[in-house]
Design a protein around this motif. Structure first.
Motif, mmCIF file in Angstrom:
data_model
loop_
_atom_site.group_PDB
_atom_site.id
_atom_site.type_symbol
_atom_site.label_atom_id
_atom_site.label_comp_id
_atom_site.label_asym_id
_atom_site.label_seq_id
_atom_site.Cartn_x
_atom_site.Cartn_y
_atom_site.Cartn_z
ATOM 1 N N LEU A 1 -2.478 5.733 -16.114
ATOM 2 C CA LEU A 1 -3.135 4.568 -15.228
ATOM 3 C C LEU A 1 -1.714 3.539 -14.604
ATOM 4 O O LEU A 1 -1.938 3.288 -13.575
ATOM 5 N N LEU A 2 -0.938 3.116 -15.636
ATOM 6 C CA LEU A 2 0.146 2.378 -15.414
ATOM 7 C C LEU A 2 1.216 2.868 -14.340
ATOM 8 O O LEU A 2 1.557 2.633 -13.817
ATOM 9 N N ASN A 3 1.258 4.181 -14.607
ATOM 10 C CA ASN A 3 2.408 4.824 -13.834
ATOM 11 C C ASN A 3 1.699 5.126 -12.345
ATOM 12 O O ASN A 3 2.646 4.840 -11.190
ATOM 13 N N TRP A 4 0.452 5.313 -12.385
ATOM 14 C CA TRP A 4 0.128 5.120 -10.869
ATOM 15 C C TRP A 4 -0.190 3.840 -10.147
ATOM 16 O O TRP A 4 0.187 3.728 -9.047
ATOM 17 N N LEU A 5 -0.385 2.778 -11.171
ATOM 18 C CA LEU A 5 -0.325 1.487 -10.622
ATOM 19 C C LEU A 5 1.128 0.991 -9.946
ATOM 20 O O LEU A 5 1.179 0.601 -8.779
ATOM 21 N N HIS A 6 2.173 1.335 -10.638
ATOM 22 C CA HIS A 6 3.418 1.292 -10.265
ATOM 23 C C HIS A 6 3.956 2.094 -8.930
ATOM 24 O O HIS A 6 4.619 1.809 -8.095
ATOM 25 N N ALA A 7 3.316 3.439 -9.104
ATOM 26 C CA ALA A 7 3.344 4.182 -7.932
ATOM 27 C C ALA A 7 2.988 3.602 -6.521
ATOM 28 O O ALA A 7 3.687 3.791 -5.437
ATOM 29 N N PHE A 8 1.823 2.759 -6.881
ATOM 30 C CA PHE A 8 1.314 2.339 -5.541
ATOM 31 C C PHE A 8 2.171 1.001 -4.918
ATOM 32 O O PHE A 8 2.114 0.796 -3.835
ATOM 33 N N PHE A 9 2.829 0.375 -5.919
ATOM 34 C CA PHE A 9 3.842 -0.509 -5.637
ATOM 35 C C PHE A 9 4.910 0.205 -4.524
ATOM 36 O O PHE A 9 5.160 -0.412 -3.855
ATOM 37 N N GLY A 10 5.169 1.435 -5.182
ATOM 38 C CA GLY A 10 6.321 2.277 -4.284
ATOM 39 C C GLY A 10 5.830 2.533 -2.801
ATOM 40 O O GLY A 10 6.555 2.651 -1.579
ATOM 41 N N VAL A 11 4.568 2.833 -2.916
ATOM 42 C CA VAL A 11 3.731 3.234 -1.584
ATOM 43 C C VAL A 11 3.938 1.924 -0.534
ATOM 44 O O VAL A 11 4.275 2.164 0.378
ATOM 45 N N GLY A 12 3.507 0.764 -1.088
ATOM 46 C CA GLY A 12 3.713 -0.483 -0.330
ATOM 47 C C GLY A 12 4.928 -0.687 0.007
ATOM 48 O O GLY A 12 5.368 -1.195 1.265
ATOM 49 N N ALA A 13 6.114 -0.546 -1.094
ATOM 50 C CA ALA A 13 7.575 -0.654 -0.517
ATOM 51 C C ALA A 13 7.638 0.244 0.531
ATOM 52 O O ALA A 13 8.960 -0.240 1.086
ATOM 53 N N LEU A 14 7.453 1.387 0.429
ATOM 54 C CA LEU A 14 7.658 2.242 1.587
ATOM 55 C C LEU A 14 7.135 1.891 2.906
ATOM 56 O O LEU A 14 7.737 2.122 4.173
ATOM 57 N N ILE A 15 5.985 1.507 3.011
ATOM 58 C CA ILE A 15 5.266 0.951 4.243
ATOM 59 C C ILE A 15 5.727 -0.346 4.775
ATOM 60 O O ILE A 15 5.699 -0.658 5.915
ATOM 61 N N GLY A 16 6.213 -1.218 4.067
ATOM 62 C CA GLY A 16 6.677 -2.368 4.150
ATOM 63 C C GLY A 16 7.504 -2.827 5.170
ATOM 64 O O GLY A 16 7.518 -3.492 6.299
ATOM 65 N N PRO A 17 8.759 -2.088 5.298
ATOM 66 C CA PRO A 17 9.846 -2.071 6.332
ATOM 67 C C PRO A 17 9.168 -1.387 7.791
ATOM 68 O O PRO A 17 9.399 -2.320 8.887
#
Length: 382
Positions: A120-136
């Motif tokens: 669950l925590l790995n997926w949680l932080h993976a979604f941080f990566g999704v946001g960081a990729l979309i942000g720029p």
């Protein structure tokens, strides 16, 4: 679902920062060093959140604590959207950092208390990566037709339904944590060697992650002779690898019946191998960056899953908040040190610097595992 969406939002707010910087510098008429003060203000707020999140959970409960963090994030975003004076912008970054830190710490603590917390925590932080990729991409698109302040308006408004959703869906933490003594939690947690080792471990981890992310492009262009386009794609591959590692490696480890500590050791050896490859095999720089990100990805969230075993149950939220808050110190100081070394000796120092940090991570993690609480040690032996 709301926790994952919140981490996408946190990733978005991190990802837009670099794209908005040039517009902020032009708008305020500042140099790069002066605008950098906002980073330190955000880090200070994030550190404060890590130090107080456990107490917030114990005194107010997880729902109210998330409301505090969400309200701070929303208020900071709305005020930033008004284009305040620079001094006020610095001050509001303190609030933004605090809100972000509270959201992260509380959600880490909440998911760490659930079954299968490592995944669950790995997926949680993976979604941080999704946001960081979309942000720029989001920031670049919006800057094409509006001011940089509008980006923060969108982020603030996006947080509103998340706060409402948490109030409607969030379950309380286990009773053992709710009945904890309410005074001196931070002091008690900070006196435990395992907690201090865990905090040092994550500080080194975040420092390594950001050092490679920040200086990797310059290293590839100057030392490896890559063109800007290839270097940009390679660094993007590093961040994509980090995100994919969080989605993929934890389920694989679960199938292999690996414990969280064993998964972390495997990732740490992978990080050391990838940094060594980056140093000694210039022709393999592109896959080495992707492999490095892939192996780095699960380390932070998996450590959060182990964090409750570093202390007693009643100290778990405080421990997680402390680890999350202290990690930002490494994210500020170690990339600065990497830049200073590059300025003095050359960008070739990035791979050996990263390898030294990888070795330090292995040493600290080995010592941390020795201090796990008894049930966790018995599980690890099994």
């Amino acid at each position: 679902m709301f926790a994952y969406a919140a981490f996408v939002l946190v990733g978005l707010s991190a990802g837009v920062g670099g794209v908005l910087l040039p517009a902020q510098i032009r708008d305020y008429g500042l140099d790069k060093a002066t605008i950098g003060i906002t980073f330190f203000a955000f880090s200070a707020g994030f550190l404060l959140a890590g130090a107080t999140a456990g107490a917030l959970i114990q005194r107010l409960g997880a729902r109210a604590a998330l409301s505090v963090g969400g309200a701070a994030f929303i208020a900071a975003g709305l005020y930033t959207a008004t284009r305040p004076a620079f001094a006020a912008l610095v001050a509001v970054q303190l609030i933004a950092g605090y809100g972000t830190g509270v959201l992260e710490s509380v959600l880490n603590a909440q998911l760490a208390a659930l079954p299968d917390s490592t995944t669950l925590l790995n997926w949680l932080h993976a979604f941080f990566g999704v946001g960081a990729l979309i942000g720029p991409l989001l920031a670049t698109w919006m800057l094409g037709f509006t001011q940089w302040t509008s980006v923060w308006l969108v982020l603030a408004l996006a947080c509103v339904p998340l706060v409402i959703g948490f109030q409607a869906t969030l379950r309380p933490l286990p009773v053992a944590q709710q009945d904890a003594p309410r005074k001196g939690l931070l002091r008690v947690a900070a006196r435990r060697p395992a907690v201090l080792l865990g905090a040092a471990f994550l500080a080194v981890y975040v420092g390594l992650e950001i050092s490679v992310g920040n200086w990797g492009f310059s290293f590839l262009v100057v030392e490896r002779g890559h063109g800007d386009l290839l270097a940009g794609y390679t660094v993007s591959g590093y961040w994509l690898g980090l995100t994919l590692g969080r989605f993929v490696l934890s389920p694989v480890a679960a199938r292999l019946r690996w414990t969280a500590t064993r998964l972390t050791f495997a990732c740490l050896f992978g990080v050391a191998g990838a940094t060594g490859l980056l140093w000694i095999a210039p022709v393999l720089a592109v896959p080495a960056f992707a492999l490095l990100g892939f192996c780095l990805g699960p380390i932070f969230p998996t450590t959060m899953a182990v964090a409750p075993s570093l202390a007693t149950d009643e100290l778990a939220p405080t421990t997680i908040g402390l680890l999350n808050g202290v990690s930002v110190l490494g994210g500020s100081l170690l990339p600065f040190l990497a830049g200073a070394l590059a300025d003095r000796a050359g960008l070739w120092t990035l791979p050996p610097f990263a390898l030294a940090l990888a070795a330090a991570q292995l040493a600290i993690w080995w010592r941390t595992v020795q201090h796990l609480t008894t049930p966790a040690r018995e599980l690890e032996k099994a």
